[in-house]
Design an enzyme around this catalytic site. Structure first.
Site, PDB file in Angstrom:
ATOM      1  N   HIS A  38       0.831  -1.214   0.000  1.00 45.97           N
ATOM      2  CA  HIS A  38       0.000   0.000   0.000  1.00 45.97           C
ATOM      3  C   HIS A  38       0.860   1.256   0.000  1.00 45.97           C
ATOM      4  O   HIS A  38       1.983   1.277   0.506  1.00 45.97           O
ATOM      5  CB  HIS A  38      -0.994   0.004   1.162  1.00 45.97           C
ATOM      6  CG  HIS A  38      -0.408  -0.049   2.541  1.00 45.97           C
ATOM      7  ND1 HIS A  38       0.010   1.080   3.203  1.00 45.97           N
ATOM      8  CD2 HIS A  38      -0.190  -1.086   3.385  1.00 45.97           C
ATOM      9  CE1 HIS A  38       0.449   0.742   4.412  1.00 45.97           C
ATOM     10  NE2 HIS A  38       0.352  -0.565   4.543  1.00 45.97           N
ATOM     11  N   ASP A  55       0.075   4.410   1.298  1.00 48.28           N
ATOM     12  CA  ASP A  55       0.000   5.365   2.403  1.00 48.28           C
ATOM     13  C   ASP A  55       0.781   4.892   3.625  1.00 48.28           C
ATOM     14  O   ASP A  55       1.140   3.717   3.750  1.00 48.28           O
ATOM     15  CB  ASP A  55      -1.452   5.638   2.787  1.00 48.28           C
ATOM     16  CG  ASP A  55      -2.199   4.384   3.241  1.00 48.28           C
ATOM     17  OD1 ASP A  55      -1.954   3.306   2.680  1.00 48.28           O
ATOM     18  OD2 ASP A  55      -3.023   4.487   4.171  1.00 48.28           O
ATOM     19  N   ASP A 113       6.283   0.623   6.843  1.00 53.59           N
ATOM     20  CA  ASP A 113       4.946   0.087   6.601  1.00 53.59           C
ATOM     21  C   ASP A 113       4.172   1.136   5.794  1.00 53.59           C
ATOM     22  O   ASP A 113       3.675   2.102   6.352  1.00 53.59           O
ATOM     23  CB  ASP A 113       4.258  -0.182   7.938  1.00 53.59           C
ATOM     24  CG  ASP A 113       2.799  -0.607   7.822  1.00 53.59           C
ATOM     25  OD1 ASP A 113       2.367  -0.966   6.719  1.00 53.59           O
ATOM     26  OD2 ASP A 113       2.093  -0.539   8.850  1.00 53.59           O
ATOM     27  N   GLU A 168      -4.831   2.299   2.966  1.00 54.21           N
ATOM     28  CA  GLU A 168      -4.890   1.039   3.720  1.00 54.21           C
ATOM     29  C   GLU A 168      -4.974   1.289   5.209  1.00 54.21           C
ATOM     30  O   GLU A 168      -5.684   0.585   5.945  1.00 54.21           O
ATOM     31  CB  GLU A 168      -3.650   0.200   3.392  1.00 54.21           C
ATOM     32  CG  GLU A 168      -3.672  -1.217   3.961  1.00 54.21           C
ATOM     33  CD  GLU A 168      -3.069  -1.330   5.355  1.00 54.21           C
ATOM     34  OE1 GLU A 168      -3.196  -2.409   5.975  1.00 54.21           O
ATOM     35  OE2 GLU A 168      -2.477  -0.335   5.845  1.00 54.21           O
ATOM     36  N   GLU A 169      -4.250   2.298   5.681  1.00 55.93           N
ATOM     37  CA  GLU A 169      -4.141   2.530   7.115  1.00 55.93           C
ATOM     38  C   GLU A 169      -5.408   3.093   7.745  1.00 55.93           C
ATOM     39  O   GLU A 169      -5.510   3.148   8.970  1.00 55.93           O
ATOM     40  CB  GLU A 169      -2.967   3.480   7.401  1.00 55.93           C
ATOM     41  CG  GLU A 169      -1.606   2.971   6.962  1.00 55.93           C
ATOM     42  CD  GLU A 169      -1.080   1.833   7.820  1.00 55.93           C
ATOM     43  OE1 GLU A 169      -1.826   1.364   8.718  1.00 55.93           O
ATOM     44  OE2 GLU A 169       0.055   1.400   7.606  1.00 55.93           O
ATOM     45  N   ASP A 189       3.424  -6.730   3.198  1.00 57.98           N
ATOM     46  CA  ASP A 189       3.034  -5.821   4.279  1.00 57.98           C
ATOM     47  C   ASP A 189       3.192  -6.474   5.650  1.00 57.98           C
ATOM     48  O   ASP A 189       2.471  -6.143   6.589  1.00 57.98           O
ATOM     49  CB  ASP A 189       1.579  -5.372   4.073  1.00 57.98           C
ATOM     50  CG  ASP A 189       1.184  -4.202   4.959  1.00 57.98           C
ATOM     51  OD1 ASP A 189       2.089  -3.555   5.511  1.00 57.98           O
ATOM     52  OD2 ASP A 189      -0.024  -3.942   5.103  1.00 57.98           O
ATOM     53  N   HIS A 200       4.097   2.360  13.333  1.00 62.70           N
ATOM     54  CA  HIS A 200       3.057   3.352  13.634  1.00 62.70           C
ATOM     55  C   HIS A 200       3.449   4.279  14.779  1.00 62.70           C
ATOM     56  O   HIS A 200       2.604   5.006  15.293  1.00 62.70           O
ATOM     57  CB  HIS A 200       1.699   2.706  13.947  1.00 62.70           C
ATOM     58  CG  HIS A 200       1.080   2.005  12.778  1.00 62.70           C
ATOM     59  ND1 HIS A 200      -0.162   1.421  12.839  1.00 62.70           N
ATOM     60  CD2 HIS A 200       1.530   1.784  11.518  1.00 62.70           C
ATOM     61  CE1 HIS A 200      -0.455   0.879  11.677  1.00 62.70           C
ATOM     62  NE2 HIS A 200       0.567   1.085  10.852  1.00 62.70           N
TER      63      HIS A 200
END
Length: 482
Positions: free
Chosen positions: A76, A78, A115, A145-146, A169, A456
């Site tokens: 992904h 983003d 990520d 995606e997030e 991922d 994150h």
């Protein structure tokens, strides 16, 4: 020269550094999506870009692989955008400031975006090469995606012919993922009433928490800043009357919040008592979270500006009840897979607008009926408090297949390289494989990736040596796909 210019594999880290210079927050993927389009044009590859900014790039098979099944490589575009207090980076227009620390790549003051930036870098490096043997390739980069996997949900399945998909991922080398949780987003809303303010304004802040991914790290016992703030408000309410003026915490539903704060109105003579309560709570929190959140802090300070208005007594009590009373964290462990979280939810975002309290949750479960049961529970409790709930972004679980030709090939390639089998397991985090499997009948999926830590969060790290090993394994696996 770039910060990563001396690292191997050079082709992978060159692309990783290029994309790290491009802002790519969720819902703001246009620039990175256009970059991929320009890459495809430069290398004379077929490219499709849709209204979601999803990208599909296709490349013909190399000699000898013309009859092999098409392989989809997927990641992904983003990234989760978090930054330290005082960091001047604007995620809407600035790139990241990469740093190399030993065997790790990190970003100064921000999340790294490994990520899933590493997936983009791997795939582009393969597409750009004329030395790597592979079947026909379809590279799929999805958007948003997030924040609910919107891009995967919106992709036109007719643009993809392949039925074997390697998702890039994952965040732990040597582990092949063959199943994941499904999930949803839920917003619980409660109306508030305000009255003119009185007394003095103080600010209660909870910060210094470890945070983390609400799927892969929800079971580690880390503090949730929004819940910890509510705990502080409960402690204060025992001895100090107050009215809430403002409260906010967290930035992403799927990230365990690291910081949360509330502005309160109290009587001037109660400030010393409030200080003592917060100081006592700080000591308790430091003891309770010494191993998981060593930097946790709970602070109180006077605010210079007097608020215009504040919540009335009933609304203040209702707000604290809702934040502290709704469920959060692990709800059930799997009875089938030892150590696997089956069902959880995370209060990722807390926000009090003028007359509206909003709590936004990420819900996950590997059992479809449990997601609905959790939604029902939130709905029952929220409506019982006089509020409403909005549910969105429901996505299916990716169920483990007993038979998988792709998984067998990937295991075989791993054994040939390392002389042992990889670990094959399912995870509690959400991956796009479930959505894509629903769109592409018969899709066979596997997920892999290099070692990453503290994803994150602003402590996110990507292992250089692991990135190299996973690259070599991925190339070897593509070579086994005849």
């Amino acid at each position: 020269m770039g910060v990563l210019s001396n690292l191997e594999p050079k082709e992978v880290f060159t692309f990783f550094e290029e994309i790290s210079a491009i802002p790519r927050a969720s819902y703001q993927e246009k620039k990175i999506s256009d970059y991929c389009v320009q890459f495809a044009k430069k290398h004379n590859l077929s490219c499709y870009q849709d209204e979601w900014n999803n990208i599909v790039i296709k490349k013909a098979a190399t000699k000898g692989y013309e009859e092999a099944p098409t392989i989809i490589l997927q990641g992904h575009l983003d990234m989760v955008c978090e930054k330290e207090p005082g960091c001047g980076i604007d995620f809407e227009k600035d790139g990241l400031e990469l740093m190399v620390e030993g065997d790790d790549i990190t970003a100064k003051g921000t999340t790294l975006g490994g990520d899933d930036g590493i997936a983009i870098a791997y795939a582009l490096a393969i597409l750009a090469s004329d030395q790597i043997a592979h079947p026909r390739l379809e590279v799929l980069f999805t958007s948003s995606e997030e924040v609910g996997m919107d891009g995967a949900s919106g992709i036109d399945p007719d643009k993809l012919d392949g039925r074997m998909l390697i998702n890039l991922d994952s965040e732990e080398e040597g582990i092949l993922l063959a199943g994941c949780a499904g999930g949803a987003s839920a917003e619980c809303i409660l109306s508030m009433r305000r009255i003119p303010s009185s007394g003095i304004a103080v600010k209660v802040t909870v910060n210094g928490l470890a945070g983390g991914h609400s799927g892969t790290e929800i079971h580690k016992g880390r503090a949730n800043a929004n819940l910890t703030l509510a705990r502080a408000l409960v402690e204060l309410s025992k001895s100090v009357p107050y009215h809430i003026v403002q409260c906010e915490g967290g930035k992403k539903e799927n990230a365990i919040p690291r910081e949360s704060s509330a502005v309160l109105c109290i009587e001037n003579e109660d400030y010393s008592k409030a200080e003592q309560i917060i100081q006592k709570l700080q000591k308790e929190l430091a003891n309770e979270y010494a191993r998981t959140d060593a930097g946790i802090r709970c602070l109180i300070q006077r605010e210079d500006t007097k608020p215009f208005d504040m919540l009335d007594e009933e609304s203040t009590k209702a707000a604290v009840m809702m934040i502290y009373g709704l469920p959060n964290g692990v709800q059930a462990m799997s009875a089938d897979v030892e150590g696997l979280v089956e069902t959880s939810l995370n209060l990722g975002i807390l926000n009090l607008e003028k007359e509206r309290l909003s709590l936004r949750y990420a819900l996950r479960s590997s059992v479809e009926s449990s997601i609905q049961a959790l939604i029902d529970k939130l709905s029952y409790l929220t409506k019982g408090m006089g509020g409403e709930i909005k549910v969105s972004g429901i996505y299916p679980a990716w169920e483990y297949k007993r038979e998988s030709k792709l998984r067998d090939k990937m295991i075989e390639a791993y054994e040939n390289m390392y002389g042992k089998k990889p670990t094959v397991e399912a995870i509690h985090a959400g991956l796009e494989c479930g959505i894509l499997a629903g769109k592409l009948p018969g899709l066979d999926c596997i997920s892999l990736g290099p070692d990453m830590q503290s994803v994150h969060t602003t402590q996110e790290r990507l292992s250089i040596s692991s990135t190299k090993r996973v690259w070599e394994y991925l190339i070897a696996a593509l070579g086994e796909m005849k």
